[in-house]
Design a protein around this motif. Structure first.
Motif, PDB file in Angstrom:
ATOM      1  N   TYR A 150       2.575  62.209 -14.413  1.00 40.21           N
ATOM      2  CA  TYR A 150       3.877  61.266 -13.678  1.00 40.21           C
ATOM      3  C   TYR A 150       4.957  61.948 -13.390  1.00 40.21           C
ATOM      4  O   TYR A 150       5.585  61.520 -12.665  1.00 40.21           O
ATOM      5  CB  TYR A 150       3.865  59.995 -14.606  1.00 40.21           C
ATOM      6  CG  TYR A 150       4.500  60.721 -16.161  1.00 40.21           C
ATOM      7  CD1 TYR A 150       6.028  60.262 -16.146  1.00 40.21           C
ATOM      8  CD2 TYR A 150       3.889  61.196 -16.966  1.00 40.21           C
ATOM      9  CE1 TYR A 150       6.721  60.644 -17.297  1.00 40.21           C
ATOM     10  CE2 TYR A 150       4.557  61.693 -18.156  1.00 40.21           C
ATOM     11  CZ  TYR A 150       5.848  61.438 -18.522  1.00 40.21           C
ATOM     12  OH  TYR A 150       6.646  61.886 -19.450  1.00 40.21           O
ATOM     13  N   GLU A 164       7.207  51.052 -11.705  1.00 41.37           N
ATOM     14  CA  GLU A 164       7.914  52.414 -11.259  1.00 41.37           C
ATOM     15  C   GLU A 164       6.857  53.361 -10.598  1.00 41.37           C
ATOM     16  O   GLU A 164       6.256  54.078 -11.351  1.00 41.37           O
ATOM     17  CB  GLU A 164       8.279  52.868 -12.541  1.00 41.37           C
ATOM     18  CG  GLU A 164       9.383  54.124 -12.341  1.00 41.37           C
ATOM     19  CD  GLU A 164      10.185  54.553 -13.737  1.00 41.37           C
ATOM     20  OE1 GLU A 164      10.736  55.605 -13.722  1.00 41.37           O
ATOM     21  OE2 GLU A 164       9.966  53.630 -14.651  1.00 41.37           O
ATOM     22  N   PHE A 165       7.012  53.337  -9.560  1.00 34.95           N
ATOM     23  CA  PHE A 165       5.905  54.173  -8.361  1.00 34.95           C
ATOM     24  C   PHE A 165       6.547  54.430  -7.426  1.00 34.95           C
ATOM     25  O   PHE A 165       7.206  53.707  -6.839  1.00 34.95           O
ATOM     26  CB  PHE A 165       4.797  53.254  -8.237  1.00 34.95           C
ATOM     27  CG  PHE A 165       3.646  54.067  -7.529  1.00 34.95           C
ATOM     28  CD1 PHE A 165       3.444  53.764  -6.273  1.00 34.95           C
ATOM     29  CD2 PHE A 165       2.807  54.629  -8.575  1.00 34.95           C
ATOM     30  CE1 PHE A 165       2.314  54.482  -5.684  1.00 34.95           C
ATOM     31  CE2 PHE A 165       1.731  55.279  -7.908  1.00 34.95           C
ATOM     32  CZ  PHE A 165       1.461  55.335  -6.541  1.00 34.95           C
ATOM     33  N   SER A 189       4.221  53.749 -13.835  1.00 35.67           N
ATOM     34  CA  SER A 189       3.663  52.553 -14.099  1.00 35.67           C
ATOM     35  C   SER A 189       3.382  51.870 -12.849  1.00 35.67           C
ATOM     36  O   SER A 189       3.674  52.201 -11.706  1.00 35.67           O
ATOM     37  CB  SER A 189       4.487  51.653 -15.306  1.00 35.67           C
ATOM     38  OG  SER A 189       5.508  51.234 -14.480  1.00 35.67           O
ATOM     39  N   ASN A 190       2.597  50.650 -13.170  1.00 36.73           N
ATOM     40  CA  ASN A 190       2.425  49.773 -11.765  1.00 36.73           C
ATOM     41  C   ASN A 190       3.883  49.562 -11.135  1.00 36.73           C
ATOM     42  O   ASN A 190       3.912  49.320  -9.938  1.00 36.73           O
ATOM     43  CB  ASN A 190       1.570  48.700 -12.111  1.00 36.73           C
ATOM     44  CG  ASN A 190       0.271  48.850 -12.230  1.00 36.73           C
ATOM     45  OD1 ASN A 190      -0.140  49.896 -11.921  1.00 36.73           O
ATOM     46  ND2 ASN A 190      -0.245  48.141 -13.400  1.00 36.73           N
ATOM     47  N   LYS A 216      -1.962  51.918 -11.500  1.00 38.63           N
ATOM     48  CA  LYS A 216      -1.183  53.004 -10.578  1.00 38.63           C
ATOM     49  C   LYS A 216      -1.084  54.262 -11.446  1.00 38.63           C
ATOM     50  O   LYS A 216      -1.387  55.318 -10.587  1.00 38.63           O
ATOM     51  CB  LYS A 216      -0.020  52.451  -9.960  1.00 38.63           C
ATOM     52  CG  LYS A 216      -0.218  51.605  -8.767  1.00 38.63           C
ATOM     53  CD  LYS A 216       1.009  51.472  -8.016  1.00 38.63           C
ATOM     54  CE  LYS A 216       0.661  50.589  -6.838  1.00 38.63           C
ATOM     55  NZ  LYS A 216       1.905  50.139  -6.267  1.00 38.63           N
ATOM     56  N   ALA A 217      -0.577  54.374 -12.649  1.00 35.14           N
ATOM     57  CA  ALA A 217      -0.132  55.538 -13.103  1.00 35.14           C
ATOM     58  C   ALA A 217      -1.353  56.561 -13.574  1.00 35.14           C
ATOM     59  O   ALA A 217      -1.512  57.511 -13.372  1.00 35.14           O
ATOM     60  CB  ALA A 217       0.807  55.296 -14.544  1.00 35.14           C
ATOM     61  N   THR A 270       4.246  63.189 -10.020  1.00 36.67           N
ATOM     62  CA  THR A 270       3.928  62.308  -8.806  1.00 36.67           C
ATOM     63  C   THR A 270       4.964  61.200  -8.514  1.00 36.67           C
ATOM     64  O   THR A 270       5.151  60.540  -7.689  1.00 36.67           O
ATOM     65  CB  THR A 270       2.738  61.718  -9.228  1.00 36.67           C
ATOM     66  OG1 THR A 270       2.480  60.946 -10.344  1.00 36.67           O
ATOM     67  CG2 THR A 270       1.518  62.629  -9.332  1.00 36.67           C
ATOM     68  N   ALA A 324      -3.158  57.426 -10.251  1.00 36.02           N
ATOM     69  CA  ALA A 324      -2.497  58.476  -9.561  1.00 36.02           C
ATOM     70  C   ALA A 324      -2.726  59.944 -10.129  1.00 36.02           C
ATOM     71  O   ALA A 324      -3.046  60.795  -9.299  1.00 36.02           O
ATOM     72  CB  ALA A 324      -0.969  58.204  -9.444  1.00 36.02           C
ATOM     73  N   ALA A 347       4.514  58.461 -10.326  1.00 36.50           N
ATOM     74  CA  ALA A 347       3.692  57.369 -10.884  1.00 36.50           C
ATOM     75  C   ALA A 347       4.026  56.987 -12.208  1.00 36.50           C
ATOM     76  O   ALA A 347       2.846  57.523 -12.948  1.00 36.50           O
ATOM     77  CB  ALA A 347       2.474  57.576 -10.400  1.00 36.50           C
ATOM     78  N   GLU A 396       4.179  52.668  -0.502  1.00 33.88           N
ATOM     79  CA  GLU A 396       3.899  53.253  -1.938  1.00 33.88           C
ATOM     80  C   GLU A 396       2.516  53.435  -2.593  1.00 33.88           C
ATOM     81  O   GLU A 396       2.045  53.777  -3.565  1.00 33.88           O
ATOM     82  CB  GLU A 396       4.805  52.331  -3.029  1.00 33.88           C
ATOM     83  CG  GLU A 396       4.375  51.145  -3.037  1.00 33.88           C
ATOM     84  CD  GLU A 396       5.078  49.933  -1.875  1.00 33.88           C
ATOM     85  OE1 GLU A 396       5.069  48.680  -2.266  1.00 33.88           O
ATOM     86  OE2 GLU A 396       5.534  50.649  -1.001  1.00 33.88           O
TER      87      GLU A 396
END
Length: 175
Positions: free
Chosen positions: A55, A65-66, A62-63, A43-44, A58, A47, A60, A105
């Motif tokens: 990050y 913490e998003f 990590s997978n 995800k990070a 955004t 993204a 984003a 999310e």
């Protein structure tokens, strides 16, 4: 996007004459080294690549913490706005599970209005890498056929290398 492909190894294989199809693709287009500023998990990393923002902008991280990415962050939205909706065809194909669902999310939820094609029927963990690649590639070919005559921007996600790295280790023959 080739999830989990270690750049150093890809460059070594290309320089040694391996991966002739990737070589032809790179020679006809571009091979871009994109640096991720923080975590390189799915995800990070994606993204950052698909928004152009790090990050800190955004959220984003990590997978795990998003936060939801609004439509204005999407490269698909900005491209459609710049070229005009009917002048460019956009797609996310072969999208992995961390990006696909219709929850606030996830990428698709915020960006679906700007996508002409979306394929998230991922089954790389149940199929062989070759079968997975064929399925994703067929989605790409179908999209290209429908987008004929327009500019094209597509995010194509090949995840089989990442899967091999998780299941067989990153220095294995399978990887």
């Amino acid at each position: 996007g080739w999830d989990g492909a270690e750049r150093r190894m890809v460059r070594q294989l290309l320089d040694a004459g391996g991966m002739p199809n990737l070589r032809r693709l790179a020679d006809r287009g571009r091979f871009v080294d994109i640096g991720i500023t923080n975590t390189t998990d799915t995800k990070a990393g994606w993204a950052e690549i698909l928004t152009g923002y790090d990050y800190q902008r955004t959220g984003a991280v990590s997978n795990r913490e998003f936060i939801p990415l609004g439509r204005d962050y999407s490269v698909f939205h900005r491209i459609k706005r710049f070229f005009g909706t009917d002048q460019v065809a956009t797609a996310m194909l072969g999208v992995c599970k961390n990006m696909k669902c219709a929850k606030p999310e996830d990428f698709y939820y915020a960006w679906k209005a700007d996508l002409d094609a979306f394929d998230c029927e991922l089954a790389w963990n149940k199929e062989t890498a070759r079968a997975y690649n064929r399925r994703v590639t067929q989605s790409v070919l179908d999209f290209l056929g429908k987008a004929k005559g327009r500019r094209i921007f597509a995010f194509v996600h090949y995840n089989n290398i990442n899967a091999a790295g998780h299941h067989r280790l990153y220095d294995s023959k399978e990887y």
